[in-house]
Design a protein around this motif. Structure first.
Motif, PDB file in Angstrom:
ATOM      1  N   TYR A  32      26.286   2.593  26.996  1.00 57.00           N
ATOM      2  CA  TYR A  32      26.655   2.090  28.400  1.00 57.00           C
ATOM      3  C   TYR A  32      25.808   2.427  29.629  1.00 57.00           C
ATOM      4  O   TYR A  32      25.342   3.555  29.636  1.00 57.00           O
ATOM      5  CB  TYR A  32      28.077   2.696  28.748  1.00 57.00           C
ATOM      6  N   GLY A  33      25.489   1.614  30.326  1.00 55.26           N
ATOM      7  CA  GLY A  33      24.789   1.736  31.593  1.00 55.26           C
ATOM      8  C   GLY A  33      25.912   2.540  32.526  1.00 55.26           C
ATOM      9  O   GLY A  33      26.959   1.936  32.510  1.00 55.26           O
ATOM     10  N   MET A  34      25.308   3.491  33.492  1.00 57.56           N
ATOM     11  CA  MET A  34      26.237   4.001  34.204  1.00 57.56           C
ATOM     12  C   MET A  34      26.057   3.770  35.803  1.00 57.56           C
ATOM     13  O   MET A  34      24.538   3.733  36.067  1.00 57.56           O
ATOM     14  CB  MET A  34      26.437   5.223  33.977  1.00 57.56           C
ATOM     15  N   GLY A  35      26.858   3.668  36.752  1.00 53.87           N
ATOM     16  CA  GLY A  35      26.536   3.440  38.056  1.00 53.87           C
ATOM     17  C   GLY A  35      27.454   4.470  38.836  1.00 53.87           C
ATOM     18  O   GLY A  35      28.640   4.811  38.352  1.00 53.87           O
ATOM     19  N   TRP A  36      26.923   4.683  40.268  1.00 58.03           N
ATOM     20  CA  TRP A  36      27.703   5.243  40.950  1.00 58.03           C
ATOM     21  C   TRP A  36      27.818   4.591  42.340  1.00 58.03           C
ATOM     22  O   TRP A  36      26.994   3.869  42.942  1.00 58.03           O
ATOM     23  CB  TRP A  36      27.101   6.638  41.585  1.00 58.03           C
ATOM     24  N   SER A  54      19.492   4.210  28.272  1.00 60.61           N
ATOM     25  CA  SER A  54      18.478   5.104  27.690  1.00 60.61           C
ATOM     26  C   SER A  54      18.236   6.312  28.912  1.00 60.61           C
ATOM     27  O   SER A  54      17.653   7.225  28.204  1.00 60.61           O
ATOM     28  CB  SER A  54      17.282   4.568  27.211  1.00 60.61           C
ATOM     29  N   GLY A  55      18.408   5.803  30.117  1.00 62.56           N
ATOM     30  CA  GLY A  55      18.099   7.087  31.231  1.00 62.56           C
ATOM     31  C   GLY A  55      16.567   6.738  31.344  1.00 62.56           C
ATOM     32  O   GLY A  55      16.097   7.329  32.290  1.00 62.56           O
ATOM     33  N   GLY A  56      15.920   5.535  31.014  1.00 60.65           N
ATOM     34  CA  GLY A  56      14.738   5.511  31.253  1.00 60.65           C
ATOM     35  C   GLY A  56      14.388   4.516  32.694  1.00 60.65           C
ATOM     36  O   GLY A  56      13.510   4.291  32.904  1.00 60.65           O
ATOM     37  N   ASN A  57      15.656   3.958  33.209  1.00 60.63           N
ATOM     38  CA  ASN A  57      15.467   3.090  34.252  1.00 60.63           C
ATOM     39  C   ASN A  57      16.731   3.560  35.329  1.00 60.63           C
ATOM     40  O   ASN A  57      17.646   3.660  34.696  1.00 60.63           O
ATOM     41  CB  ASN A  57      15.563   1.823  33.946  1.00 60.63           C
ATOM     42  N   THR A 101      27.244  -4.087  28.965  1.00 58.74           N
ATOM     43  CA  THR A 101      26.483  -5.427  28.776  1.00 58.74           C
ATOM     44  C   THR A 101      25.079  -5.487  29.383  1.00 58.74           C
ATOM     45  O   THR A 101      24.351  -6.557  29.090  1.00 58.74           O
ATOM     46  CB  THR A 101      27.316  -6.504  29.355  1.00 58.74           C
ATOM     47  N   TRP A 102      24.636  -4.620  30.196  1.00 56.81           N
ATOM     48  CA  TRP A 102      23.143  -4.593  30.754  1.00 56.81           C
ATOM     49  C   TRP A 102      22.318  -3.541  30.047  1.00 56.81           C
ATOM     50  O   TRP A 102      22.999  -2.475  29.721  1.00 56.81           O
ATOM     51  CB  TRP A 102      23.330  -4.830  32.207  1.00 56.81           C
ATOM     52  N   PHE A 103      21.188  -3.754  30.035  1.00 56.27           N
ATOM     53  CA  PHE A 103      20.212  -2.809  29.332  1.00 56.27           C
ATOM     54  C   PHE A 103      19.220  -2.317  30.117  1.00 56.27           C
ATOM     55  O   PHE A 103      18.925  -1.132  29.997  1.00 56.27           O
ATOM     56  CB  PHE A 103      19.442  -3.745  28.000  1.00 56.27           C
ATOM     57  N   THR A 104      18.557  -2.832  31.118  1.00 57.40           N
ATOM     58  CA  THR A 104      17.408  -2.350  31.694  1.00 57.40           C
ATOM     59  C   THR A 104      17.472  -2.228  33.502  1.00 57.40           C
ATOM     60  O   THR A 104      17.552  -1.280  33.910  1.00 57.40           O
ATOM     61  CB  THR A 104      16.089  -3.231  31.220  1.00 57.40           C
ATOM     62  N   ILE A 105      17.950  -3.417  33.604  1.00 53.21           N
ATOM     63  CA  ILE A 105      17.927  -3.689  35.143  1.00 53.21           C
ATOM     64  C   ILE A 105      19.251  -3.061  35.454  1.00 53.21           C
ATOM     65  O   ILE A 105      20.282  -3.407  34.782  1.00 53.21           O
ATOM     66  CB  ILE A 105      18.068  -5.091  35.754  1.00 53.21           C
ATOM     67  N   VAL A 106      19.439  -2.230  36.315  1.00 55.07           N
ATOM     68  CA  VAL A 106      20.541  -1.672  36.835  1.00 55.07           C
ATOM     69  C   VAL A 106      21.309  -2.390  37.952  1.00 55.07           C
ATOM     70  O   VAL A 106      20.834  -2.426  39.065  1.00 55.07           O
ATOM     71  CB  VAL A 106      20.508  -0.129  37.393  1.00 55.07           C
TER      72      VAL A 106
END
Length: 126
Positions: A32-36, A54-57, A101-106
């Motif tokens: 999961y991508g995470m947002g605040w 991954s924490g890379g972006n 559902t998303w991988f790289t772009i936040v």
């Protein structure tokens, strides 16, 4: 059942620091991508920062760049928001959000996140 629980909010003087945590359960956190996000009284919910799976972006809104840092610990199923040099205009309810559902772009739009926490209040006094 996906559950996100924020903690760490409170009252702080301008120039101070706080670290928010968001503990996730009911999901494979590393997928999961995470947002605040934050929402001040009478205003729309706005993106603060986010991190991909991954924490890379990472991505931040301009008003917090250089002051806030998003990080994650996949072993602890937790995402963090380190907030430094806080300003009164940072006062808001802060929410964490998750999406698989998303991988790289936040993404910065709330609609891109499927799951939300209940929020934690941050108040910065002048």
């Amino acid at each position: 059942q996906v559950q996100l629980v924020e903690s760490g909010g409170g009252l702080v003087q301008a120039g101070g620091s706080l670290t928010l945590s968001c503990a996730a359960s009911g999901l494979t956190f590393s997928n999961y991508g995470m947002g605040w996000f934050r929402q001040a009284t009478g205003k729309e919910r706005e993106f603060v920062g986010g991190i991909n799976r991954s924490g890379g972006n990472r991505n931040y809104t301009d008003s917090v760049k250089g002051r806030f840092t998003v990080s994650r610990d996949n072993a602890k199923n937790t995402v963090y928001l380190q907030m430094n040099s806080l300003k009164p205009e940072d006062t808001a309810v802060y929410y964490c959000a998750a999406d698989p559902t998303w991988f790289t772009i936040v993404p910065i739009t709330p609609s891109a996140y499927a799951y939300w926490g209940q929020g934690t209040q941050v108040t910065v006094s002048s």
